[in-house]
Every structure is written in C-alpha cells, then in structure tokens.
Enzyme design. Sequence first.
Site, mmCIF file in Angstrom:
data_model
loop_
_atom_site.group_PDB
_atom_site.id
_atom_site.type_symbol
_atom_site.label_atom_id
_atom_site.label_comp_id
_atom_site.label_asym_id
_atom_site.label_seq_id
_atom_site.Cartn_x
_atom_site.Cartn_y
_atom_site.Cartn_z
ATOM 1 N N ASP A 223 -18.569 22.660 9.695
ATOM 2 C CA ASP A 223 -19.819 23.544 9.184
ATOM 3 C C ASP A 223 -19.791 24.822 9.101
ATOM 4 O O ASP A 223 -19.230 24.992 10.818
ATOM 5 C CB ASP A 223 -21.422 22.923 9.095
ATOM 6 N N GLU A 292 -4.594 13.977 20.311
ATOM 7 C CA GLU A 292 -4.681 12.856 21.816
ATOM 8 C C GLU A 292 -5.279 11.517 20.545
ATOM 9 O O GLU A 292 -4.756 10.575 20.902
ATOM 10 C CB GLU A 292 -5.881 12.836 22.562
HETATM 11 C C1 GLC Z 1 -23.293 24.888 5.371
HETATM 12 C C2 GLC Z 1 -23.856 23.734 4.634
HETATM 13 C C3 GLC Z 1 -25.277 23.669 4.120
HETATM 14 C C4 GLC Z 1 -25.634 24.705 4.804
HETATM 15 C C5 GLC Z 1 -26.030 25.312 6.307
HETATM 16 C C6 GLC Z 1 -26.171 24.951 7.179
HETATM 17 O O1 GLC Z 1 -22.875 25.699 4.031
HETATM 18 O O2 GLC Z 1 -22.802 23.527 3.672
HETATM 19 O O3 GLC Z 1 -25.523 23.422 2.907
HETATM 20 O O4 GLC Z 1 -27.197 24.527 4.307
HETATM 21 O O5 GLC Z 1 -23.961 25.151 6.186
HETATM 22 O O6 GLC Z 1 -25.685 24.422 7.611
#
Ligand code: GLC
Length: 578
Positions: A223, A292
């Site tokens: 993310d 790993e």
């Molecule tokens: C990313 C995720 C989204 C979330 C954001 C904050 O963009 O896809 O859904 O709100 O990160 O974590």
Amino acid sequence: MTSASDTSVVPATATSPGTEWWRSAVIYQIYPRSFADLTGDGIGDLPGITARLDSLAALGVDAIWLSPFFTSPQKDAGYDVADYCDIDPLFGTLDDFQHMLDRAHTLGLRVIVDLVPNHTSDAHRWFQEAIASPVGSPERARYMIRDGEGASGELAPNNWESVFGGPAWTRLVEPDGTPGQWYLHLFDSSQPDLDWQNPWVREQFRDILRFWLDRGVDGFRVDVAHGLIKADGLPDFTPDPAGGSMGGSTVGAESVGLEPGISDVADEETAPFWAQDGVHEIFRDWHELLAEYPGDRVLCAEAWVEPLTKLARWVRPDEMHQAFNFSYLETPWAGPALRRVVDDSISAFAGVGAPSTWVLSNHDVVRHASRLALTAENPQGAGIGPNSAGLPDTALGLHRARAATTLMLGLPGSAYVYQGEELGLPEVIHLPESARQDPTWFRTNGERYGRDGCRVPIPWEADRPAYGFSASGDAWLPQPDDWAGYARDAQVGVEGSTLELYRELLRLRRESMLGMGALEWLAGYPEEVVAFTNAGVTVIANTGQDTVELPAGSVLVASGPVAGNILPADTTVWLIAD
Ligand code: GLC
C-alpha cells in the site's frame, strides 16, 4: 523454513528467471468486507472467502489478492492497521486464515496479502506508546511527530493536505493535558505516518513480512509504496490545482487524478511526500528477504507514480516484481490514448525486465462499468453520487466495460480483476448518505462521495437474502434492489453473460499463453481502432462509433454481438486466422 504451501498443489520450487508465475498471472482482488459473509453480521469474512473460493477457481484466475483483514478499528476499511500479525475478529482468526490459504493452494490459487507500511492505525500499540512517551523519546521517533510552528507551536509544521481532505497534521494532547507536538497523516487523522528513516521501523516490518511468509503467503501488495519517505526538511508544497494524481504527472489532457486535495504535480516536479528516492532501498531490502523463501514470492507496488518510466524504477530487478499500472486505468476509452499507454507501458516495464501489468478497477476507483460512460470529468477518489455531473448510462457503461476487459485480457503481461467486475457490476450511485463510510466523505463534508460505491457487497444468488452475500440478509453497505440479474447464479452457463465472457477470456488467455506473448500492432485501421496480434491471436477493439470491417479469420470471443465481419462500436473481438 516450512510453509503451508509446501504441501499444496501450487509448486513451491523456484522457476527459471523470466518464467515466474506473476509475469503472466491474472490476479483477482478480493475486498474481504464485501465478498462473502458467513457469520451473518453483514461484513464479509475469511470463512466466507474459503467457502466461495471454488467459484474463483472456476472463473480461471491464477491468484487472489486480499485487501486488509488485520486487527483494525476500520476507520479506513482496514487500511488502518492496529496489529499486522493478527486477524480482526470481524474477519475471523489466524486459523481461519490458514484454512483459507490452504484451500486456495489446493485449488491452485496463489494468495497475496496487503501490507500497509506507510501508516498504522492510531490504535496501534506503537502509536499509543509514542504519544504516552516524552518528547524526544525513541517511541516518538517511530512516527512523523514534529514540533509545531509559531510562538507556542500552535501552527502545523507545514502546509501539507491529507489525501482524504483537510490538513495532513493533527496536534497531540500531551500526557499532562497540554497541547503538544503534531503528527503527520497523509490520509485520515486515525492513520499516523511511520518514520521510515528510523531503523527500528524497518526491523519491525521485516518481522511482519516473515510472519506471513512463514505461513505460506505468495506475496504482498504494498500500500502507498511511493509515500514511505518524505523529503528532508518537510518543505511546504502547494499542489497544482489542475494537477494529476496521488503521485506523478498526468497522462494526457483527459486524464484525471486520485484525491485532488493532495494531488500534485506540475510537470516533472515531485511532491515532497511522494516518490522520494529513499523508498527504493526499502524495497531492495524486502526483495532480498523474499528471495530467502522457496517459490516465486511477489511484491506488487501500489504506487501512483507517473510517467511510466519513473514507475518502472519500482520494479527494477532487485526491487518489487510488479507495479499497478494506474496510467492504463486512467486512460479514456479512446484508440489513440490506449495505443500510446500500451506502448509506453510495455517499453517502460520491459526496460527494467519487468512484465507490464494492466488494471481497470479496484476498491479506490469508480468501477469501470460506470467510469467508461461518465460524461463529465470525475477526479479519482471523488466517486459518484446522485448530485455528480455527467452520470453514466448503465447499458453503455457495461457494453464499454466488456469491450475494455476483452482488450485488457488480450495484452501480454499480468492483469488485475476486481471482485464483481466479472459480474458486470456498476458503481452504486444511490447510497443513502447515512450509509456512507469512506473517510473522504466525512473529511470533505460530503463534497466528495468517496469510494463506497465500488465497495458494495457482491451478489451471489439472485433469490437469497442480500443476494447470498450473507445468510442474515445484512450488508454493511446496502445493495441496490435491482441487482438480481447481476448475481453469479443468474449468469453461470448463460450465453452472453458477463461472467461467461470473463471465463471464456481467461480460458483462452491461458490456452494461448497470451500473458507470456508479445504484442505487434496491426496497421491499416482507423485511429479509434486498437488492433494487434499476441501469441497468434488477433485482438481488435473498436472505441469509435463507426463500424469496422474485420479481417478474415474466426472469432474466438467477442465482447458484444458481432454480425458477420462487421465490428460494431464499443466492441472488442479476439480472432484467429482460418
Ligand atoms: C491505498 C488504499 C486505499 C487506502 C489508502 C490509505 O491507496 O488502496 O484504500 O485508503 O491507501 O491506506
């Protein structure tokens, strides 16, 4: 080192470089809250996923990626993690996770989990300890916590805005009750940003990666993989009001960006919180850690970085393996723009030895069955609701979405499919305001609808409560009354249904090994037509309004009705030579 997947049918042996499974895989995104609810509380769960996995194997995808199911107060639907190594009771237990993983592997499906390293929840023990500890303590140094400006620190450290609207800084109340330091949150105020310059943070995440790898996961979707490092000195930044995305510059005039509040970017300039060079050493470290483990484990970057040549740095041979191609997602349904982005993608990714990826929908964007028929600009993250301009015609949107998917699945590389798109689901526009949950909706006082419309629980059986999503009939976001026709059981085996179109595309893609193929453009078509061959299959997409004469050959699959050799508007076919 053993893992549950070692005994499964998914091979755990290393393959030779260049043939790794993820180079050509079709990866299905499960949004756990909205997939299948076995407990009946209205929120999807891991046992629900396990019970429904057969249908994904039958669909013909290679892997699943699950959005977060970790312990979380759910302020941002689980992207606010309070414990990275446990399951939120809403979704089940670690045992439920293991059952799901084992079942997926038995069915030949790889499993990718979501890692959220940019920020934690404010309920995470690390943050609670940080704010209970004195200024200057090692606990505070875990997060981006700074003194304020002004005579008594009453002003935020800089002018940054949150992606979800409003300021990106919130002032702490110190343990003695006085107003104190400020913490950075690029997203909701419940999502404090970690300080990735701190080696302690890096060590914690190595342990988290190992925790899930030891359990047998096949990889991580990472993310906000362009946000971990902030520019030294945290300089002020004023976004270009006309500017692009959550990261890079825009792709062409028609392109719209994610979350305009924080969107940046004038030309080559980079916001001081996105795409800083320092992120790359973190991913090199993770690359080594994954190496790993047996098998080909994968790191997929969610990085809103443009242009594609810059995004390609995230997938250099010693970094991540894949990056979502948001430039492709943002491209309008128009021949010239599509040809350009396909060319740019293949050359940028091939330049670093990575496969290109393709994606049209996910849990953050208006579903492509609606987006492709919008008649007004709609900045990404804004969502659509009853008062939005340019609302789509549903039938046209579905027609174009089927054509767009038929084009996408004909391309070489790896593709992502978001749950419900195989059913042709549109964005839900008429959600009651009282039901909305996206922090974007609250932080902009309803100015932006946000992303709830693409997150409505999906329909399984036309005649059951909540269309089979939950036995109780509850659903955390209300499902429209007219969704029975989209239900999976209303489409299975029905000629011409969107589900059968996806199954056929995925079957033919696998059979002809299109994912491992190479694209060659076909000349001689009008500019609205996208025409190429890949691994012996000819793909022709008509994005224009005039009909197009097809070449000799047999139609393998078509996104809509095709009579004789005439390709109608907004339709894509796959052909083979006779
Ligand atoms: C990313 C995720 C989204 C979330 C954001 C904050 O963009 O896809 O859904 O709100 O990160 O974590």
